[in-house]
Design an enzyme around this catalytic site. Structure first.
Site, short mmCIF file in Angstrom:
data_model
loop_
_atom_site.label_atom_id
_atom_site.label_comp_id
_atom_site.label_asym_id
_atom_site.label_seq_id
_atom_site.Cartn_x
_atom_site.Cartn_y
_atom_site.Cartn_z
N ARG A 151 -21.05 -2.28 15.25
CA ARG A 151 -19.75 -1.62 15.28
C ARG A 151 -19.85 -0.13 15.59
O ARG A 151 -18.83 0.55 15.65
CB ARG A 151 -19.04 -1.83 13.94
CG ARG A 151 -18.66 -3.28 13.70
CD ARG A 151 -18.24 -3.52 12.26
NE ARG A 151 -17.06 -2.79 11.86
CZ ARG A 151 -15.81 -3.13 12.17
NH1 ARG A 151 -15.59 -4.20 12.94
NH2 ARG A 151 -14.79 -2.43 11.73
N TYR A 202 -19.75 6.92 1.88
CA TYR A 202 -19.64 7.69 3.11
C TYR A 202 -19.58 9.16 2.71
O TYR A 202 -18.84 9.53 1.79
CB TYR A 202 -18.37 7.33 3.89
CG TYR A 202 -18.42 6.00 4.59
CD1 TYR A 202 -19.45 5.71 5.48
CD2 TYR A 202 -17.43 5.04 4.38
CE1 TYR A 202 -19.49 4.48 6.14
CE2 TYR A 202 -17.47 3.82 5.04
CZ TYR A 202 -18.50 3.55 5.91
OH TYR A 202 -18.54 2.34 6.56
N ARG A 226 -13.73 0.64 18.69
CA ARG A 226 -13.59 -0.82 18.69
C ARG A 226 -12.27 -1.15 19.36
O ARG A 226 -11.19 -0.88 18.82
CB ARG A 226 -13.65 -1.35 17.27
CG ARG A 226 -14.97 -0.99 16.56
CD ARG A 226 -14.81 -0.68 15.11
NE ARG A 226 -15.97 0.06 14.60
CZ ARG A 226 -16.06 0.52 13.36
NH1 ARG A 226 -15.08 0.31 12.49
NH2 ARG A 226 -17.12 1.21 12.97
N TYR A 257 -10.57 -7.10 13.01
CA TYR A 257 -11.31 -5.99 12.41
C TYR A 257 -12.69 -6.46 11.93
O TYR A 257 -13.69 -5.76 12.11
CB TYR A 257 -10.52 -5.40 11.25
CG TYR A 257 -11.27 -4.35 10.46
CD1 TYR A 257 -11.38 -3.05 10.92
CD2 TYR A 257 -11.87 -4.66 9.24
CE1 TYR A 257 -12.07 -2.08 10.21
CE2 TYR A 257 -12.55 -3.70 8.51
CZ TYR A 257 -12.65 -2.41 9.00
OH TYR A 257 -13.34 -1.46 8.27
N LYS A 289 -28.75 3.13 4.29
CA LYS A 289 -28.29 2.11 5.22
C LYS A 289 -28.09 2.70 6.61
O LYS A 289 -27.45 3.75 6.75
CB LYS A 289 -26.98 1.49 4.72
CG LYS A 289 -26.40 0.38 5.59
CD LYS A 289 -25.15 -0.20 4.91
CE LYS A 289 -24.53 -1.33 5.72
NZ LYS A 289 -23.82 -0.83 6.92
N HIS A 305 -24.92 -1.32 11.72
CA HIS A 305 -23.52 -1.40 11.30
C HIS A 305 -22.83 -2.63 11.89
O HIS A 305 -21.65 -2.59 12.26
CB HIS A 305 -22.76 -0.13 11.69
CG HIS A 305 -21.72 0.28 10.69
ND1 HIS A 305 -21.94 1.24 9.74
CD2 HIS A 305 -20.44 -0.14 10.49
CE1 HIS A 305 -20.86 1.40 9.00
NE2 HIS A 305 -19.93 0.56 9.43
N GLN A 327 -21.19 1.81 -2.13
CA GLN A 327 -21.57 2.38 -0.83
C GLN A 327 -20.81 3.67 -0.61
O GLN A 327 -19.59 3.74 -0.80
CB GLN A 327 -21.26 1.38 0.29
CG GLN A 327 -21.49 1.91 1.69
CD GLN A 327 -20.26 2.57 2.29
OE1 GLN A 327 -19.14 2.25 1.92
NE2 GLN A 327 -20.46 3.52 3.18
N THR A 369 -24.53 5.20 3.51
CA THR A 369 -24.45 4.82 4.92
C THR A 369 -24.65 6.05 5.79
O THR A 369 -23.97 7.06 5.64
CB THR A 369 -23.10 4.16 5.23
OG1 THR A 369 -22.99 2.93 4.50
CG2 THR A 369 -22.97 3.86 6.72
N SER A 396 -17.35 -0.84 -0.84
CA SER A 396 -17.24 0.21 0.18
C SER A 396 -16.40 1.38 -0.31
O SER A 396 -15.44 1.21 -1.07
CB SER A 396 -16.59 -0.37 1.45
OG SER A 396 -16.28 0.66 2.37
#
Length: 387
Positions: free
Chosen positions: A279, A130, A165, A25, A252, A276, A128, A156, A107
């Site tokens: 990613r 989202y 991924r 990961y 970001k 990122h 951070q 972000t 995060s």
């Protein structure tokens, strides 16, 4: 610990001690992983200028990031699932960063909650965000970050939808976890990691479970997260979040000069040139290649930071010499955490600091802020010419 001379030494220990699904990961990118690879390899194209017969005493890497004193222009980047690399991983990384004198960024998708990290630290950290569709949750988590005295909000912008991924899919890394037979066997061999996880209560997404309406366990979390990343995020919403937050705002995921100028318009305090970590959009240019054009576009109107690809103190210096005022490490500190917990994160920071200090001296500079464009050699047409 064995003798650690660079981040690659920590990476080897991390791989050996951490379950494969969590190591993968960390150490993966999207699709073909081209951008993931070039984020690091493009730093190799930049060279230093050696200077001699210069007084090298009294060197300092101390500076400021968004007005905050830092021991070096390096912050710990937000990394989801940090608490699965090592038990209580976010707490351990935050404590190491605090003691070293660099910012830690928690995060939204952390295992340890905002409140848990705040309880175990004494200085403000960064949070951070989202942007989720659930407005009640969005307002609530921003207020929780305020209540925890977080000193900056890192918003972000490049994960409105999730890049694929391949390793995560093959490892069954999902919410809840669906590990393969091979990964179950691998988990059984990582006894040190397992003992740590048995000893902690932090095993889910602490910022979400118990805070989002209807999310009380890992099962309900899967349904909630599948619907929540907001693809409608635009500059108007960013302006509203800035107003809601009311403090220092860092954006970001900036990879184009036009978006950097938009960040100036909405009144952000800093931007992070970041893809990122390779990613999300595979096939994008590396962050270091995009940095010069973005610096040229915004000048001194906003503080410019860089994330993605930094694996050494020399990488940090190259970014600073190219005009960045700060940098972020993600995988570099995660390798330390997976290798040896808080002590491993401290070792990663020590390695990077030592590389910075010695390289700066050999370039004839005594202070980090004197690392300028004259200290590096950059290939002509470094960013390339593209139609």
């Amino acid at each position: 610990m064995a003798v650690i001379t660079n981040i690659a030494d920590l990476k080897r220990q991390h791989k050996r001690r951490t379950p494969k699904m969590f190591y993968d990961y960390c150490e993966s990118g999207s699709w073909t992983e081209q951008t993931f690879r070039e984020n690091t390899s493009d730093f190799d194209q930049i060279r230093f200028r050696q200077r001699i017969a210069v007084d090298m005493t009294g060197r300092s890497t101390e500076t400021k990031m968004i007005g905050q004193d830092v021991a070096m222009p390096v912050a710990l980047a937000p990394v989801g699932l940090t608490g699965m690399q090592c038990a209580d991983g976010e707490i351990k990384a935050a404590k190491a960063a605090e003691k070293f004198g660099v910012p830690f960024t928690l995060s939204t998708m952390s295992v340890c909650s905002i409140e848990e990290v705040a309880k175990h630290t004494t200085k403000p950290f960064w949070f951070q965000l989202y942007v989720m569709r659930d407005q009640e949750f969005l307002e609530g988590i921003i207020q929780r970050a305020k209540d925890a005295k977080c000193s900056a909000l890192v918003l972000t912008l490049d994960l409105q939808i999730l890049g694929q991924r391949h390793k995560d899919l093959k490892n069954g890394l999902s919410v809840p976890l669906r590990p393969t037979v091979g990964n179950m066997l691998d988990l059984a061999t990582k006894w040190r990691w397992g003992m740590g996880m048995l000893g902690t209560k932090n095993k889910s997404f602490g910022n979400i479970v118990g805070h989002a309406r209807g999310v009380s366990n890992m099962g309900s979390l899967m349904t909630w997260t599948a619907e929540q990343f907001d693809p409608r995020l635009d500059w108007e919403k960013i302006a509203k979040i800035k107003e809601m937050w009311g403090g220092k705002l860092i954006l970001k995921g900036i990879m184009e000069p036009e978006d950097a100028l938009k960040a100036v318009e909405v009144g952000a305090d800093a931007i992070i040139v970041s893809n990122h970590g390779g990613r999300q959009l595979d096939g994008a240019l590396s962050s270091i290649k995009m940095l010069p054009a973005i610096i040229d576009a915004v000048g001194d109107q906003i503080e410019v930071h860089l994330d993605s690809g930094i694996r050494s103190g020399q990488d940090v210096l190259k970014a600073i010499a190219m005009g960045a005022k700060g940098t972020y490490i993600g995988r570099a500190f995660i390798h330390g955490l997976g290798a040896n917990g808080e002590a491993g994160v401290t070792k990663a920071l020590e390695v990077i600091h030592k590389e910075m200090d010695l390289t700066m001296a050999l370039c004839g500079r005594k202070h980090i802020e004197k690392m300028d464009r004259e200290t590096v050699l950059v290939p002509k047409n470094f960013a390339g010419e593209w139609d």
